[in-house]
Design a protein around this motif. Structure first.
Motif, PDB file in Angstrom:
ATOM      1  N   LEU A  13      -2.907  10.806 -13.897  1.00  0.00           N
ATOM      2  CA  LEU A  13      -4.161  10.944 -13.165  1.00  0.00           C
ATOM      3  C   LEU A  13      -4.841   9.595 -12.971  1.00  0.00           C
ATOM      4  N   ARG A  14      -4.842   8.768 -14.016  1.00  0.00           N
ATOM      5  CA  ARG A  14      -5.408   7.430 -13.880  1.00  0.00           C
ATOM      6  C   ARG A  14      -4.674   6.642 -12.785  1.00  0.00           C
ATOM      7  N   ALA A  52      -4.487   2.727  -1.485  1.00  0.00           N
ATOM      8  CA  ALA A  52      -4.074   3.251  -0.172  1.00  0.00           C
ATOM      9  C   ALA A  52      -5.161   3.055   0.880  1.00  0.00           C
ATOM     10  N   THR A  53      -6.424   3.078   0.459  1.00  0.00           N
ATOM     11  CA  THR A  53      -7.519   2.943   1.426  1.00  0.00           C
ATOM     12  C   THR A  53      -7.635   1.539   1.997  1.00  0.00           C
ATOM     13  N   LYS A  54      -6.905   0.591   1.444  1.00  0.00           N
ATOM     14  CA  LYS A  54      -7.047  -0.809   1.866  1.00  0.00           C
ATOM     15  C   LYS A  54      -6.152  -1.183   3.038  1.00  0.00           C
ATOM     16  N   HIS A  55      -5.276  -0.265   3.465  1.00  0.00           N
ATOM     17  CA  HIS A  55      -4.225  -0.667   4.403  1.00  0.00           C
ATOM     18  C   HIS A  55      -4.287   0.013   5.766  1.00  0.00           C
ATOM     19  N   ASP A  57      -4.015   4.511  -7.239  1.00  0.00           N
ATOM     20  CA  ASP A  57      -3.177   4.520  -6.035  1.00  0.00           C
ATOM     21  C   ASP A  57      -3.976   4.931  -4.804  1.00  0.00           C
ATOM     22  N   PHE A  58      -4.903   5.875  -4.985  1.00  0.00           N
ATOM     23  CA  PHE A  58      -5.733   6.273  -3.851  1.00  0.00           C
ATOM     24  C   PHE A  58      -6.590   5.106  -3.379  1.00  0.00           C
ATOM     25  N   LYS A  78      -0.928   7.600   4.449  1.00  0.00           N
ATOM     26  CA  LYS A  78      -0.835   7.181   3.051  1.00  0.00           C
ATOM     27  C   LYS A  78      -2.092   7.559   2.272  1.00  0.00           C
ATOM     28  N   VAL A  79      -3.241   7.445   2.917  1.00  0.00           N
ATOM     29  CA  VAL A  79      -4.496   7.820   2.252  1.00  0.00           C
ATOM     30  C   VAL A  79      -4.504   9.313   1.956  1.00  0.00           C
ATOM     31  N   ALA A  80      -4.119  10.112   2.953  1.00  0.00           N
ATOM     32  CA  ALA A  80      -4.101  11.568   2.770  1.00  0.00           C
ATOM     33  C   ALA A  80      -3.103  11.968   1.695  1.00  0.00           C
TER      34      ALA A  80
END
Length: 225
Positions: A114-115, A124-127, A120-121, A132-134
């Motif tokens: 979970l950590r 993913a928001t940086k790209h 990872d989420f 990938k975000v979803a």
């Protein structure tokens, strides 16, 4: 044709390969709500006969992703405000139960997972890749459902997965929500890891409520770019 499909799909029956391809296009918005699914056009594009196209469309209709309109044929199902509210109303209750149960049942290994899913989420928001975000968002919530240790809960959420993903994908197109989503994920993660089920539920409710408000705004303004 082998080059067109993913390598992992080449051993599946043709109807399943076609179904997976069309389903992915709908869920990610490549095929937009209201788009007509022309059997001849799709058959030519995918280099298959019309039979697997027809079978795939029938399966997608059963899942609520396609609608058959009299005298018009098959269309990608539109995202309606009522359906979105109904879905998130159910999902809100299921998420509350998931985080509450997970807070008392999560294993040491799942805590590590979970950590990592939380990190990872954020990464993913940086790209700028909405898929990938979803997917990272799905992974985060899937670990929580797994940690709840309730098979029936897993089955019910699994049955809703496609429709939930469709709304989730639309929501994550708004990059302005990322900072809030990251904070909510961290809050849910910390609450579960500390065993505070009540706090986890509070954050989960706010998490869904903000998504609902964001999706309502997109539906009402027609902003699905």
């Amino acid at each position: 044709m082998a080059e067109y499909y993913d390598q992992e799909d080449q051993f599946l029956p043709l109807r399943e390969t076609v179904y997976k391809k069309l389903r992915k296009r709908i869920l990610t918005g490549e095929l937009k709500p209201g788009d007509r699914l022309m059997e001849i056009h799709l058959a030519n594009e995918l280099d298959v006969s019309r039979t697997p196209i027809r079978e795939a469309i029938r399966k997608l209709e059963l899942e609520g992703l396609v609608r058959i309109i009299p005298r018009s044929g098959a269309q990608v199902a539109r995202i309606s405000e009522k359906e979105m509210r109904d879905l998130l109303e159910v999902r809100r209750s299921l998420d509350m139960l998931s985080v509450e149960l997970a807070s008392g049942r999560i294993t040491a290994e799942e805590k590590v997972q979970l950590r990592k899913a939380c990190r990872d989420f954020e990464e993913a928001t940086k790209h700028g890749d909405y898929t990938k975000v979803a997917e990272a968002d799905v992974k985060f919530h899937d670990i929580i459902v797994q940690a709840a240790k309730n098979r029936r809960l897993q089955e019910i959420i699994g049955q809703m997965a496609d429709q939930t993903y469709r709304y989730r994908f639309e929501y994550v197109k708004d990059e302005g929500t990322y900072a809030q989503l990251i904070e909510e994920h961290k809050g849910i993660c910390d609450a579960i890891l500390s065993g505070d089920g009540e706090l986890a539920k509070e954050i989960a409710i706010a998490h869904i409520d903000r998504q609902e408000a964001g999706m309502l705004k997109r539906l009402q303004t027609g902003d699905r770019s």
